[in-house]
Design an enzyme around this catalytic site. Sequence first.
Site, PDB file in Angstrom:
ATOM      1  N   CYS A 119      -2.005  -0.586   7.329  1.00 42.27           N
ATOM      2  CA  CYS A 119      -1.230   0.656   7.192  1.00 42.27           C
ATOM      3  C   CYS A 119      -1.356   1.516   8.440  1.00 42.27           C
ATOM      4  O   CYS A 119      -0.405   2.190   8.824  1.00 42.27           O
ATOM      5  CB  CYS A 119      -1.685   1.441   5.972  1.00 42.27           C
ATOM      6  N   HIS A 123       0.827  -1.198   0.000  1.00 46.69           N
ATOM      7  CA  HIS A 123       0.000   0.000   0.000  1.00 46.69           C
ATOM      8  C   HIS A 123       0.870   1.260   0.000  1.00 46.69           C
ATOM      9  O   HIS A 123       2.016   1.244   0.457  1.00 46.69           O
ATOM     10  CB  HIS A 123      -0.939  -0.012   1.205  1.00 46.69           C
ATOM     11  N   CYS A 170      -5.968   1.608   5.477  1.00 47.53           N
ATOM     12  CA  CYS A 170      -6.511   0.339   5.976  1.00 47.53           C
ATOM     13  C   CYS A 170      -5.899   0.041   7.350  1.00 47.53           C
ATOM     14  O   CYS A 170      -4.983   0.733   7.804  1.00 47.53           O
ATOM     15  CB  CYS A 170      -6.207  -0.791   4.993  1.00 47.53           C
ATOM     16  N   GLU A 182       0.806   3.926   1.768  1.00 46.60           N
ATOM     17  CA  GLU A 182       1.258   4.418   3.084  1.00 46.60           C
ATOM     18  C   GLU A 182       2.460   3.612   3.569  1.00 46.60           C
ATOM     19  O   GLU A 182       3.413   4.168   4.136  1.00 46.60           O
ATOM     20  CB  GLU A 182       0.137   4.294   4.124  1.00 46.60           C
TER      21      GLU A 182
END
Length: 167
Positions: free
Chosen positions: A106, A77, A103, A79
Amino acid sequence: MKRTDYLNWDEYFMAVALLSAQRSKDPSTQVGACVANAQNKIVGVGYNGFPRGCSDDELPWDRSGGFLDTKYPYVCHAELNAVLNAISTNLQGCRIYVGLFPCNECTKVIIQSGIREIIYLSDKYRDTDQVRASKIMLDKANIPYRQLKTRMDSLHLSFLLPEETGR
Ligand SMILES: O=c1[nH]c(=O)n([C@H]2C[C@H](O)[C@@H](COP(=O)(O)O)O2)cc1CO
Ligand SMILES: [Zn+2]
């Protein structure tokens, strides 16, 4: 007279996150993230993509099918990449700007890195348990999150030279 239509810091860092998202190969959701420190210096950027060495041409970008035949087990992801790409693993006092609400996985990374604020644009997965878990953790950890409020809908970048555009 100075310009009045310049980007404020929030808009600037979110624009960097959105620009980073343009590097993503994900056909459905391109996410970018930008970490800024208390001095308003950018210390990390990232976007969603497969791990280094894992070819975009070999792993699937599909959303459905058997787990191993989708992108979900493989994609890093935005992040996570922004935190891992950062110049230091200690991001105490930093803010993260991200196109999509983080999410739960993260969120754990964000909390552990020391980031103290999340600024996001879209919360399109707000009704998922992942995002609910994110908010439970952030509230307990006293990490505020806010949606970016901006005067602008879009930002135009041109690669043409000023003399070519007549400006
Ligand atoms: O916070 C996030 N950051 C992030 O980079 N992503 C990535 C993972 C996937 O490549 C894509 C989500 O895909 P989709 O919307 O098709 O389920 O966005 C997804 C989220 C939200 O889950
Ligand atoms: Zn995530």
